[in-house]
Design an enzyme around this catalytic site. Structure first.
Site, PDB file in Angstrom:
ATOM      1  N   LYS A  67       9.202   0.779   4.665  1.00  0.00           N
ATOM      2  CA  LYS A  67       8.514   1.765   4.390  1.00  0.00           C
ATOM      3  C   LYS A  67       9.118   2.974   3.067  1.00  0.00           C
ATOM      4  O   LYS A  67      10.803   3.043   4.159  1.00  0.00           O
ATOM      5  CB  LYS A  67       7.805   2.632   5.225  1.00  0.00           C
ATOM      6  CG  LYS A  67       7.342   3.808   4.621  1.00  0.00           C
ATOM      7  CD  LYS A  67       6.095   4.605   5.603  1.00  0.00           C
ATOM      8  CE  LYS A  67       5.056   5.103   5.682  1.00  0.00           C
ATOM      9  NZ  LYS A  67       4.028   4.479   5.137  1.00  0.00           N
ATOM     10  N   ASP A  99      -0.630  10.553  14.071  1.00  0.00           N
ATOM     11  CA  ASP A  99      -1.439  10.224  13.239  1.00  0.00           C
ATOM     12  C   ASP A  99      -2.279   8.739  13.531  1.00  0.00           C
ATOM     13  O   ASP A  99      -2.185   7.722  12.592  1.00  0.00           O
ATOM     14  CB  ASP A  99      -0.581  10.001  11.908  1.00  0.00           C
ATOM     15  CG  ASP A  99      -1.817  10.255  10.551  1.00  0.00           C
ATOM     16  OD1 ASP A  99      -2.649  10.382  11.060  1.00  0.00           O
ATOM     17  OD2 ASP A  99      -1.709   9.522   9.522  1.00  0.00           O
ATOM     18  N   GLY A 126       1.239   8.936   2.952  1.00  0.00           N
ATOM     19  CA  GLY A 126       1.586  10.379   2.806  1.00  0.00           C
ATOM     20  C   GLY A 126       2.946  10.136   2.176  1.00  0.00           C
ATOM     21  O   GLY A 126       3.279  11.693   2.068  1.00  0.00           O
ATOM     22  N   GLY A 184       0.959  -1.166  -0.194  1.00  0.00           N
ATOM     23  CA  GLY A 184       0.294   0.125   0.524  1.00  0.00           C
ATOM     24  C   GLY A 184       1.153   1.260  -0.007  1.00  0.00           C
ATOM     25  O   GLY A 184       1.950   0.803  -0.525  1.00  0.00           O
TER      26      GLY A 184
END
Length: 407
Positions: free
Chosen positions: A36, A125, A18, A15
């Site tokens: 990531k 977040d 941001g 996936g």
């Protein structure tokens, strides 16, 4: 075809968010991790990378069953990346809501919140998309990244630092993001899990943000045992919100060790004790040669394991067939044993001329498998009837085909 990034083999894209794309990957020992890879506009921001470099050392101290630990990082080069524990499951935002196991979810999120705040990390977040629902309970991912990358240039490049509806009102009004902001996000996330609705409704981000600052949350449908706690967590006054430790106490969460779980160790340099104020580490990874050797050795061990299983399985099957054919068709039995022996001896000959460190052990295993197949053939023929052996062989054939198809 898989791609390599440093010592990691990227298998598939999981996936994107941001700040980067997340890939399922293998480390040098063949274990699955999540890598990531930061977006180019983030990687080009020197200020953002410098802040993240300072924060990663602190993030690596966060551990526990309900957080995806940061295992490694490389923040230099053209493709900076972070490596975390891979969590198999679906995000809370993608599971049926209201959640049936609300109690374990609340306890797990409270434990994760305590683990982060005890280590000095602010998630910034926390939201349903960053809570993975695994078989072992909820696991919080991406902690600390939004807080570390909250710079003007990154935000101007298109990354949304925080999510309206889960972002605390003091942040929306330009204030600092402290641990109290995570408590607000915790309350909003649990409210969504308990009701299946966004606590501040849907619509344009500006409208949701306005409701967060000026309107109370929608908590209709939240169980009575949880609603008072969520109201306190969603207070517009940060000082009125409970701490992570108080939340754990009210939910009856027993204190547990939040030491990072075992996983790929970044490097010997990173593993050495450092002074608490030493935040200068920018990258944790061994030399490239050492990692290549580890990968090759790991794959060689895996190939040898598969080869031995194949030898044993095929030897058993051939011995069954040869034993079943020994009385009515002795020539067929002899042919099966000879063909198996020829194939295995050929493999032993390859091992003889190879330069591998385990070639002698490989030759011994090959010769032992031939002797074992012949011995088992005569032993089975002496004990069982031809019909029974044929039945066994047919069953083994069916089971083998089913296993291969399922694999």
């Amino acid at each position: 075809m898989s791609e390599r990034l440093g010592p990691y083999e990227l298998l598939s894209r999981l996936g994107a968010g941001g700040f980067g794309e997340v890939h399922l990957a293998l480390d040098a020992e063949g274990r699955t991790v999540a890598v990531k890879v930061l977006h180019p506009h983030v990687a080009a921001d020197g200020l953002a990378l410098a802040r993240l470099a300072r924060e990663v050392e602190t993030m690596r101290r966060v551990g526990g069953p309900h957080v995806a630990e940061v295992l490694d990082a490389s923040l230099e080069g053209s493709r900076p990346y972070l490596v975390t524990r891979y969590v198999q499951g679906r995000p809370l935002s993608a599971v049926p809501v209201p959640v049936a196991g609300l109690g374990p979810l609340a306890s797990g999120l409270a434990d994760a919140l305590l683990a982060m705040h005890e280590s000095g990390v602010v998630h910034r977040d926390l939201k349903p998309a960053n809570v993975m629902m695994s078989e072992d309970g909820p696991v919080v991912i991406d902690f600390g990244i939004a807080s570390a990358l909250d710079s003007l240039s990154v935000t101007a490049s298109g990354a949304v630092v925080g999510t309206p509806g889960y972002l605390a009102p003091e942040i929306l009004e330009g204030g600092a993001a402290g641990v109290e902001a995570d408590v607000f996000s915790f309350g909003a996330t649990l409210a969504f899990a308990a009701t299946g609705r966004q606590p501040y409704g849907q619509g344009p981000a500006s409208a949701v943000a306005y409701r967060v600052v000026h309107h109370p949350p929608d908590l209709d449908g939240v169980p009575d045992w949880l609603a008072p706690l969520l109201r306190e967590c969603l207070s517009t006054d940060p000082a009125a919100r409970p701490t992570a430790a108080q939340i754990c106490a009210r939910l009856g969460v027993a204190p547990v060790s939040h030491a990072p779980q075992s996983g790929p160790q970044p490097s010997a340099a990173a593993a050495r004790p450092r002074p608490a104020d030493d935040m200068s580490t920018r990258e944790w990874r061994p030399g490239a040669e050492g990692h290549r050797r580890s990968v090759e050795e790991s794959r060689a061990r895996h190939r040898e394991k598969v080869r031995r299983r194949w030898l044993i399985g095929s030897g058993l099957f051939v011995s069954l067939l040869a034993a079943a054919a020994r009385e009515p068709l002795p020539e067929v039995a002899l042919f099966l044993l000879a063909a198996y022996a020829l194939g295995v001896v050929s493999d032993a000959g390859v091992a003889l001329f190879s330069r591998g460190p385990h070639r002698r052990a490989r030759m011994i295993v090959d010769l032992a498998s031939v002797a074992g197949a012949v011995g088992m053939c005569f032993g089975l023929a002496a004990v069982f009837s031809t019909f029974t052996l044929a039945l066994f062989a047919g069953t083994a054939l069916v089971v083998g085909i089913v296993f291969l198809l399922s694999a």
